[in-house]
Scaffold this motif. Sequence first.
Motif, short mmCIF file in Angstrom:
data_model
loop_
_atom_site.label_atom_id
_atom_site.label_comp_id
_atom_site.label_asym_id
_atom_site.label_seq_id
_atom_site.Cartn_x
_atom_site.Cartn_y
_atom_site.Cartn_z
N GLY A 126 4.16 4.55 -15.27
CA GLY A 126 2.71 4.33 -15.00
C GLY A 126 2.15 3.17 -15.80
O GLY A 126 3.00 2.48 -16.45
N PRO A 127 1.06 2.74 -15.78
CA PRO A 127 -0.11 3.48 -14.79
C PRO A 127 0.14 3.03 -13.44
O PRO A 127 0.89 1.97 -13.03
CB PRO A 127 -1.33 2.79 -15.51
CG PRO A 127 -1.03 1.56 -15.94
CD PRO A 127 0.41 1.49 -16.52
N HIS A 128 -0.28 4.27 -12.62
CA HIS A 128 -0.68 4.05 -11.07
C HIS A 128 -2.04 4.31 -10.60
O HIS A 128 -2.53 5.15 -10.75
CB HIS A 128 0.31 5.04 -10.36
CG HIS A 128 1.85 4.93 -10.78
ND1 HIS A 128 2.53 3.91 -10.41
CD2 HIS A 128 2.65 5.99 -11.43
CE1 HIS A 128 3.90 4.32 -10.91
NE2 HIS A 128 3.92 5.33 -11.58
N PRO A 129 -2.55 2.97 -10.40
CA PRO A 129 -4.12 3.24 -10.03
C PRO A 129 -3.92 3.69 -8.37
O PRO A 129 -3.28 2.65 -7.70
CB PRO A 129 -4.68 1.73 -10.09
CG PRO A 129 -3.68 1.12 -10.64
CD PRO A 129 -2.27 1.75 -10.63
N HIS B 241 -1.97 4.08 -1.33
CA HIS B 241 -0.80 3.27 -2.32
C HIS B 241 -1.21 3.12 -3.76
O HIS B 241 -2.36 3.44 -3.84
CB HIS B 241 -0.50 1.87 -1.24
CG HIS B 241 -1.83 0.97 -1.45
ND1 HIS B 241 -2.00 0.27 -2.52
CD2 HIS B 241 -2.69 0.90 -0.34
CE1 HIS B 241 -3.24 -0.50 -2.03
NE2 HIS B 241 -3.60 -0.25 -1.18
N CYS B 242 -0.28 2.62 -4.52
CA CYS B 242 -0.67 2.18 -5.79
C CYS B 242 -1.10 0.85 -5.80
O CYS B 242 -0.60 0.01 -4.93
CB CYS B 242 0.66 2.20 -6.44
SG CYS B 242 0.58 1.88 -8.39
N HIS B 243 -2.36 0.61 -6.46
CA HIS B 243 -2.83 -0.56 -6.68
C HIS B 243 -2.30 -1.64 -7.69
O HIS B 243 -2.93 -2.88 -7.89
CB HIS B 243 -4.30 -0.55 -6.73
CG HIS B 243 -5.32 -1.62 -5.84
ND1 HIS B 243 -5.28 -2.72 -6.13
CD2 HIS B 243 -5.77 -1.37 -4.64
CE1 HIS B 243 -5.77 -3.44 -5.09
NE2 HIS B 243 -6.13 -2.73 -4.19
N LYS B 244 -1.09 -1.00 -8.67
CA LYS B 244 -0.51 -2.01 -9.09
C LYS B 244 0.21 -2.87 -8.18
O LYS B 244 0.89 -2.37 -7.43
CB LYS B 244 0.62 -1.46 -10.29
CG LYS B 244 1.23 -2.32 -10.83
CD LYS B 244 2.17 -1.94 -11.76
CE LYS B 244 1.64 -1.80 -13.37
NZ LYS B 244 2.64 -1.41 -14.20
N LEU B 245 0.11 -4.10 -7.86
CA LEU B 245 0.36 -4.64 -6.57
C LEU B 245 1.95 -4.72 -6.54
O LEU B 245 2.35 -4.93 -5.33
CB LEU B 245 -0.17 -5.84 -6.39
CG LEU B 245 -2.00 -5.82 -6.46
CD1 LEU B 245 -2.38 -7.45 -6.09
CD2 LEU B 245 -2.45 -5.14 -5.23
N GLU B 246 2.46 -4.95 -7.81
CA GLU B 246 4.04 -5.06 -7.58
C GLU B 246 4.65 -3.62 -7.31
O GLU B 246 5.71 -3.91 -6.50
CB GLU B 246 4.46 -5.80 -9.03
CG GLU B 246 4.11 -7.08 -9.32
CD GLU B 246 2.76 -7.40 -9.31
OE1 GLU B 246 2.00 -6.65 -10.15
OE2 GLU B 246 2.33 -8.44 -8.99
N HIS B 247 3.88 -2.57 -7.66
CA HIS B 247 4.40 -1.55 -7.08
C HIS B 247 4.30 -1.15 -5.65
O HIS B 247 5.01 -0.70 -4.72
CB HIS B 247 3.69 -0.18 -7.96
CG HIS B 247 4.18 -0.04 -9.08
ND1 HIS B 247 3.74 0.98 -9.97
CD2 HIS B 247 5.10 -0.84 -9.96
CE1 HIS B 247 4.36 0.92 -11.37
NE2 HIS B 247 5.30 0.10 -11.16
N GLU B 248 2.90 -1.59 -5.17
CA GLU B 248 2.84 -1.46 -3.68
C GLU B 248 3.80 -2.50 -3.14
O GLU B 248 4.34 -1.93 -1.90
CB GLU B 248 1.42 -1.94 -3.44
CG GLU B 248 0.97 -2.47 -2.15
CD GLU B 248 -0.38 -3.08 -1.79
OE1 GLU B 248 -1.21 -2.77 -2.91
OE2 GLU B 248 -0.90 -3.61 -0.94
N GLY C 58 6.96 -1.12 -2.47
CA GLY C 58 7.19 0.24 -1.42
C GLY C 58 6.37 1.37 -1.69
O GLY C 58 6.36 2.56 -1.17
N MET C 59 5.51 1.38 -3.09
CA MET C 59 4.77 2.29 -3.38
C MET C 59 3.45 2.90 -2.52
O MET C 59 2.28 2.57 -3.04
CB MET C 59 4.33 2.67 -4.86
CG MET C 59 3.76 3.91 -5.32
SD MET C 59 3.79 3.82 -7.30
CE MET C 59 5.26 4.50 -7.80
N MET C 60 3.84 2.97 -1.22
CA MET C 60 2.52 2.78 -0.17
C MET C 60 3.02 3.92 1.06
O MET C 60 4.30 4.16 1.19
CB MET C 60 2.50 1.61 0.17
CG MET C 60 1.15 1.43 1.19
SD MET C 60 0.95 -0.36 1.18
CE MET C 60 1.89 -1.23 2.13
#
Length: 478
Positions: free
Chosen positions: A401-404, A460-467, A470-472
Amino acid sequence: MKRRDFVSLVSAAMGTSILGSCRKDWIETEALHEEMMTARGGGTVLTRYPLKIPTVVSPSGLILDSKLSTSDLGGGQFSNVWAYSYNGQIPVSFPGPTIRANRGDNVTIQLQNHLPEETITHWHGMIVNHENDGHPMHAIPPSSVAIPLSVLDYNYTINQRAALNWYHPHPHMLTGKQVYLGQAGAFIINDADELALGLPSGEYEVPLIIRDATLDSAKNLSYKPSAGGMFGKIPLVNGTISPYLAVKRAVYRFRILNGANSRVFGLALSNGATMKLIGNDGGLLTAASDLTRIEMANGERTDVLIDFRSILNGTNIMLRDLRAGWDLLEFRVNSASEGSPVSLPAPLSTIIPLTGPVTTREFSFDAMSKINGKEYDMDRIDWTVPFGVTERWRFKANGNGPHPVHVHGASFQVQSRTGGRGGLPFPWELGWKDTVLLEDFETVDVFIRFDAFRGKYLLHCHKLEHEDMGMMANFEVI
Ligand SMILES: [Cu+2]
């Protein structure tokens, strides 16, 4: 762009840093940061630049042209940007123009793509149908010889409460880069209920888009993310380096957005004074709270009043980020006379609580690229949601995390948090939200009801690099 290409881009960026060129950028920006630090502690005076205030535009017949250009970050320090120009204006606006409209207004916006890659604009916080939501499946190609002007026309009616929303690109695996390079702007909705409160307006209502950035040796914005996110070395507020804002001895309303790709901010004033929190993602709260610190994750908004009336003329006060220890924006109090107080009614606003969820769904945010063990697949619908029914969605962070967490298509109400910072929701998490912060190993329950449109939306996760990794997930309201 395939996922493996994105991963290799990230790996390449990390590899380059070992080889030296990224390292050089890092040193250059660190040097700039050092200079700022020395200036604060030592005898030299840090040069500050006037805070940029984006032009306010109507969404009726608006043209947003995504293009490569340059923008002055302050004092003639130009950086390459990928930004929006609006209605044929030159130069581009970084951040994008502030779109302002009333509830009930019709939005007709044409997106034009002059980037070297596909794009799509999402209206973060706006409750619109699937076709207007800026889903990555609707991304438009770059303009080319074959398509001299690649466009997408949006057309929808605003039917939701007054709030600060925002707009930014959402093409799959390219969102982080495009937002970072300059494509983001505020979208303010007004309504009669809010107008009746007589909140500070005009020059006393200021949007603040807070983010971070790293500049390369040529002082251009440099996007070299790691798998853990893009953490810039310096802050930018409204696209301005080391900004200041001259304020009168009056009450100001700041409409704040965390527009950073990955960085969470802990906002506070250098004189220890409170900020009066009156609203967040989904508009006004039922009651104001006086707070000395407000946490803001990527994509979250807060609406705060800051009272400069009792501050001596000539005093400077800093808006700071306590997480990074950064000075964000210097307020220079500059008026002899004192403005009027702002009296707020109780309640400030009416919010009907969602109750009686019929279903509980669990979403585990795993590693840096998965939800419930799966990476995003544009063509896969992971679950369906019945229209008009309240559900409990349980978000769990399993590390990294964090995962917004951000949901498209509806706002939600935060119920509880366990683990980590467990306990009641924070004051800035009350009311209507569309993004909520999960720190490591936290579980957050929200109630949500999709009662505006049926169709395909995103979680999705709004940490854009996670998004982008594929965290979506796609779901469909039926
Ligand atoms: Cu995440």
